[in-house]
Design an enzyme around this catalytic site. Structure first.
Site, PDB file in Angstrom:
ATOM      1  N   LYS A  66     -46.341  43.447 -35.981  1.00  0.00           N
ATOM      2  CA  LYS A  66     -47.094  42.720 -35.106  1.00  0.00           C
ATOM      3  C   LYS A  66     -46.230  41.518 -34.114  1.00  0.00           C
ATOM      4  CE  LYS A  66     -51.738  43.668 -37.057  1.00  0.00           C
ATOM      5  NZ  LYS A  66     -53.066  43.213 -37.439  1.00  0.00           N
ATOM      6  N   ASP A 124     -58.042  41.840 -32.734  1.00  0.00           N
ATOM      7  CA  ASP A 124     -58.728  41.422 -34.314  1.00  0.00           C
ATOM      8  C   ASP A 124     -59.896  40.739 -34.044  1.00  0.00           C
ATOM      9  OD1 ASP A 124     -57.044  43.090 -35.687  1.00  0.00           O
ATOM     10  OD2 ASP A 124     -55.619  41.685 -35.918  1.00  0.00           O
TER      11      ASP A 124
END
Ligand code: ATR
Length: 281
Positions: free
Chosen positions: A70, A107
């Site tokens: 990420k 998220d």
């Protein structure tokens, strides 16, 4: 069945075999009859930057990014959304027709959309929130809660150094709470979120006495296996509204699906059962 015009996306990370994303997007592709595919793309961190460029050359619509890539994806993309910038991490990449990579982080969106869908009428956090944990999930959730109106975040983690580092990194109205005081700071909170792995099948439950929490406060967990964790069981038994973790996993996938395949996909019980189960699409 796909044609030669199919839109292609996938999940990149190392490893990816435990990811639920192929089931999630596979279900939606089938449900909406889309000419597209979503595939596992195991991509070693040392190859990740080249890999993302190569996906553009191969005509991919984009991809998701999971651990440990990420932060690498964050550095590799050409453009970052404000959410990705705030997180310092990218979990969704959109590839333009010009080959440009846009990195997003969904998220926090997933967490807040899960609250909205699980609690009818929920608009914003109208008071202090207690967040337990200080890892990557906590970072996304604290940022999302501040954006959703939380007046104060009481951040508590077993390792104090990580609590302090996260609070400093994000900035804003975050108070750092020592682990010993975790039960006391529940007084007056409107929301409690567990972002640790405690309560997951095979792990110990979260060691937290919630008797100081108002029974009107929302209790939420990011653990989704089991669907109702010991913390959520305890909260439900005393009348607190609870929000299960599985919804965050499902909702975080929606922006990617919309960007790659053009449909604002719905999260419902059939999808939830499929993603958590092992049946065929
Ligand atoms: P992620 O990035 O997915 O959030 P992580 O960085 O490994 O994962 O964070 C896991 C979190 O769970 C941490 O906040 C960790 O606390 P420490 O920082 O003290 O390690 C927390 N955690 C894991 N096991 C725990 C336990 N038994 N009791 C309390 N907290 C625990």
């Amino acid at each position: 069945m796909i044609t030669a015009r199919a839109r292609i996306a996938g999940i990149t990370g190392w490893p990816v075999e435990h990811s639920r994303s192929p089931r999630l997007h596979g279900f939606w592709l089938r449900r909406y009859g889309i000419d597209g595919a979503y595939i596992p793309l195991p991509l070693r961190p040392e190859d990740a930057e080249d890999g993302y460029r190569m996906l553009a050359k191969l005509g991919f619509a984009g991809c998701n990014v999971t651990a440990p890539n990420k932060e690498i994806a964050f550095r590799a993309v050409d453009i970052r959304t404000p959410a990705a910038d705030r997180m310092g991490a990218v979990n969704t990449i959109f590839i333009g027709t010009d080959g440009q990579l846009t990195g997003d982080n969904t998220d926090g969106f997933g967490f807040v959309e899960n609250l909205r869908h699980s609690l009818p009428g929920w608009q914003s956090v109208d008071g202090p929130a207690v967040v337990v944990g200080a890892g990557g999930a906590a970072r996304a959730i604290v940022i999302a809660l501040l954006d959703a109106g939380a007046t104060e975040i009481r951040l508590v983690n077993r390792t104090l150094g990580r609590t302090e580092a996260l609070a400093e990194h994000i900035g804003g109205p975050i108070s750092v709470v020592p682990w010993k005081q975790r039960a006391d700071v529940l007084a007056g909170a409107k929301l409690l979120v567990n972002t640790t792995s405690c309560g997951m099948t095979g792990k110990e439950p979260l060691d937290l006495d919630i008797s100081a929490l108002a029974t009107s406060a929302v209790v939420s967990d990011i653990v989704y296996s089991p669907l109702v964790t010991p913390l959520l069981e305890k909260a439900r038994a005393r009348g607190n509204p609870i929000v299960q973790g599985v919804g965050m996993l499902l909702h975080q996938g929606r922006p990617g699906f919309k960007g790659w395949f053009g449909v604002d996909a719905e999260v419902d019980e059939e999808l939830t059962a499929f993603v958590l189960g092992s049946g065929e699409v």
